[in-house]
Design an enzyme around this catalytic site. Structure first.
Site, PDB file in Angstrom:
ATOM      1  N   LEU A  64      38.800  99.768  23.263  1.00  0.00           N
ATOM      2  CA  LEU A  64      37.761 100.455  21.965  1.00  0.00           C
ATOM      3  C   LEU A  64      36.623 100.222  22.431  1.00  0.00           C
ATOM      4  O   LEU A  64      35.851  99.870  22.982  1.00  0.00           O
ATOM      5  CB  LEU A  64      38.652  99.646  21.204  1.00  0.00           C
ATOM      6  CG  LEU A  64      39.855 100.113  20.897  1.00  0.00           C
ATOM      7  CD1 LEU A  64      40.842  99.395  19.866  1.00  0.00           C
ATOM      8  CD2 LEU A  64      40.896 101.250  20.988  1.00  0.00           C
ATOM      9  N   LYS A 173      29.868  89.823  30.975  1.00  0.00           N
ATOM     10  CA  LYS A 173      29.399  91.697  30.728  1.00  0.00           C
ATOM     11  C   LYS A 173      28.460  92.587  30.238  1.00  0.00           C
ATOM     12  O   LYS A 173      27.489  92.813  30.267  1.00  0.00           O
ATOM     13  CB  LYS A 173      30.758  92.416  29.771  1.00  0.00           C
ATOM     14  CG  LYS A 173      30.727  93.513  29.955  1.00  0.00           C
ATOM     15  CD  LYS A 173      30.733  94.271  31.018  1.00  0.00           C
ATOM     16  CE  LYS A 173      30.074  95.699  30.497  1.00  0.00           C
ATOM     17  NZ  LYS A 173      30.179  97.079  31.560  1.00  0.00           N
TER      18      LYS A 173
HETATM   19  P1  NAD Z   1      35.056 106.425  24.931  1.00  0.00           P
HETATM   20  O1  NAD Z   1      34.104 106.523  23.066  1.00  0.00           O
HETATM   21  O2  NAD Z   1      34.822 107.815  25.675  1.00  0.00           O
HETATM   22  O3  NAD Z   1      36.440 105.733  24.449  1.00  0.00           O
HETATM   23  C1  NAD Z   1      36.758 105.206  22.734  1.00  0.00           C
HETATM   24  C2  NAD Z   1      38.349 105.351  22.527  1.00  0.00           C
HETATM   25  O4  NAD Z   1      38.917 104.447  21.600  1.00  0.00           O
HETATM   26  C3  NAD Z   1      38.147 106.536  21.489  1.00  0.00           C
HETATM   27  O5  NAD Z   1      39.087 107.839  22.666  1.00  0.00           O
HETATM   28  C4  NAD Z   1      38.482 106.752  20.378  1.00  0.00           C
HETATM   29  O6  NAD Z   1      39.493 107.394  19.833  1.00  0.00           O
HETATM   30  C5  NAD Z   1      39.493 105.193  20.395  1.00  0.00           C
HETATM   31  N1  NAD Z   1      39.425 104.851  19.063  1.00  0.00           N
HETATM   32  C6  NAD Z   1      38.590 104.023  18.337  1.00  0.00           C
HETATM   33  N2  NAD Z   1      39.537 103.277  17.842  1.00  0.00           N
HETATM   34  C7  NAD Z   1      40.740 103.492  17.910  1.00  0.00           C
HETATM   35  C8  NAD Z   1      41.800 102.842  17.084  1.00  0.00           C
HETATM   36  N3  NAD Z   1      41.988 101.959  16.177  1.00  0.00           N
HETATM   37  N4  NAD Z   1      42.848 102.616  17.308  1.00  0.00           N
HETATM   38  C9  NAD Z   1      42.986 104.116  19.251  1.00  0.00           C
HETATM   39  N5  NAD Z   1      41.848 104.355  19.650  1.00  0.00           N
HETATM   40  C10 NAD Z   1      40.703 104.557  19.203  1.00  0.00           C
HETATM   41  O7  NAD Z   1      34.670 104.905  25.785  1.00  0.00           O
HETATM   42  P2  NAD Z   1      34.728 104.215  26.227  1.00  0.00           P
HETATM   43  O8  NAD Z   1      33.326 104.873  27.647  1.00  0.00           O
HETATM   44  O9  NAD Z   1      35.896 104.819  26.935  1.00  0.00           O
HETATM   45  O10 NAD Z   1      34.499 102.996  26.791  1.00  0.00           O
HETATM   46  C11 NAD Z   1      35.573 102.052  26.080  1.00  0.00           C
HETATM   47  C12 NAD Z   1      34.970 100.262  26.482  1.00  0.00           C
HETATM   48  O11 NAD Z   1      34.570 100.246  27.705  1.00  0.00           O
HETATM   49  C13 NAD Z   1      33.437 100.526  25.392  1.00  0.00           C
HETATM   50  O12 NAD Z   1      33.025  99.186  25.238  1.00  0.00           O
HETATM   51  C14 NAD Z   1      32.163 100.606  26.498  1.00  0.00           C
HETATM   52  O13 NAD Z   1      31.683  99.432  26.138  1.00  0.00           O
HETATM   53  C15 NAD Z   1      33.223  99.827  27.502  1.00  0.00           C
HETATM   54  N6  NAD Z   1      32.883 100.816  29.112  1.00  0.00           N
HETATM   55  C16 NAD Z   1      32.611 101.546  28.876  1.00  0.00           C
HETATM   56  C17 NAD Z   1      31.729 102.172  30.572  1.00  0.00           C
HETATM   57  C18 NAD Z   1      31.857 103.447  31.162  1.00  0.00           C
HETATM   58  O14 NAD Z   1      31.630 103.974  31.803  1.00  0.00           O
HETATM   59  N7  NAD Z   1      32.223 103.963  29.994  1.00  0.00           N
HETATM   60  C19 NAD Z   1      32.163 101.268  31.935  1.00  0.00           C
HETATM   61  C20 NAD Z   1      32.399  99.636  31.067  1.00  0.00           C
HETATM   62  C21 NAD Z   1      32.343  99.481  29.838  1.00  0.00           C
END
Ligand code: NAD
Length: 297
Positions: A64, A173
């Site tokens: 999330l 992280k």
């Molecule tokens: P994103 O915004 O693409 O995806 C997050 C998803 O969570 C969304 O689809 C949203 O609809 C869903 N969501 C939010 N609240 C929810 C709930 N209560 N129930 C169900 N779904 C819910 O984000 P992301 O890029 O996938 O990143 C996710 C996490 O991973 C973040 O904490 C980010 O910091 C971390 N992260 C991201 C990357 C990257 O390269 N994108 C790399 C490492 C870590």
């Protein structure tokens, strides 16, 4: 294994798909209909709610955006009970979101009181690593809990580190992402300077890659459009790791630094640069778009 996967965004989607491809019985859920539809098209079962996904699951994995989403999901909000109340005793929760260590510890404590194992396991490696199943996991929890999670983590990642007790994965992280945020600004600044002097960004990037300026942002995630294929800068900065997510991580690093009285001057500066970029309406673009504030429009 019966697995609930909640949060199917840029990272969670491909991670859930890798578990499905490995033969696990995945029940996935996201609040976003398009995110669910994308995964359903790949053959992953979509549940009607997070509670439905968690029904009878032996492991629950969450990916999330931020602390408030994880806390509200597991502990409840607005008088509604959280997901912990609907998870079977003895189940394992793996939270791979990047959130405050204090939130991981709070949720872990509540989980323990319900007889549920909770570990923080944030990741590094970007969307490319999520798709390829080569993520790096930084785990906070007991050794026994990590060993329970390992077979699942191995299906999504190539490197698994035990950072320490619950919350330690999150601390590792944010140290990493503070460095990444700084490196992306520095890399952008150097390329923009070269281009302003008439240099070819591809040639300059190759020179720096083979010189002392080489770093991950330059080599694997070049911020200048057209230098590399298949990176967000060459796709209009779509997908990837959002500017607002980087801003969140740099904010977590500053909060942590304040708590332990650490000096993080470049982390503070980087946070303000990403905040400025976000305020200009670029929060949803990949974080490598920070180069825009250093270039002529
Ligand atoms: P994103 O915004 O693409 O995806 C997050 C998803 O969570 C969304 O689809 C949203 O609809 C869903 N969501 C939010 N609240 C929810 C709930 N209560 N129930 C169900 N779904 C819910 O984000 P992301 O890029 O996938 O990143 C996710 C996490 O991973 C973040 O904490 C980010 O910091 C971390 N992260 C991201 C990357 C990257 O390269 N994108 C790399 C490492 C870590």
């Amino acid at each position: 294994m019966k697995i609930a996967f909640i949060g199917l965004g840029n990272m969670g989607g491909p991670m859930a798909l890798n578990l499905h491809k490995a033969g696990h019985e995945v029940q996935a859920f996201d609040l976003s209909q398009p995110a669910c539809a994308k995964l359903a098209a790949d053959g992953v079962a979509i549940a009607a709610s997070a509670t439905a996904a968690a029904q009878g699951a032996e492991a629950i994995i969450t990916m999330l955006p931020a602390s408030q989403h994880v806390e509200a999901l597991f502990l409840g909000s607005n008088g509604q009970p959280g997901l912990l109340a609907n998870i079977a005793k003895g189940a394992l929760v793996i939270d791979s979101s990047t959130i405050a260590a204090a939130t991981s510890q709070k949720v872990a404590k509540a989980a323990e009181a319900s007889g549920i194992d909770f570990i923080d396991a944030p990741v590094s490696g970007g969307t490319g690593g999520a798709i390829a199943g080569t993520l790096t996991f930084m785990v906070g929890g007991s050794t026994a809990q990590l060993e329970r999670a390992r077979p699942l983590l191995e299906k999504m990642g190539a490197n698994i580190f035990h950072a320490g007790a619950v919350g330690a994965g999150q601390t590792a992280k944010i140290c990493n992402n503070m460095l990444l945020g700084i490196l992306m600004v520095g890399t952008s600044e150097a390329i923009a300077l070269g281009v302003a002097n008439g240099l070819d960004p591809k040639v300059l990037s190759e020179i720096m890659r083979r010189s002392s300026g080489g770093n991950w942002a330059l080599e694997k995630y070049n911020p200048y459009p057209g230098v590399q294929d298949n990176v967000p800068s060459s796709k209009g900065y779509a997908g990837g790791f959002g500017t607002d997510l980087m801003l969140k991580d740099l904010g977590l690093a500053q909060e942590n630094a304040a708590a332990v009285k650490a000096a993080t001057p470049l982390g503070g500066l980087a946070r303000n640069l990403y905040a400025t970029h976000s305020l200009s309406g670029h929060g949803a673009l990949d974080f490598s778009s920070i180069i825009k504030i250093l270039q002529k429009p």
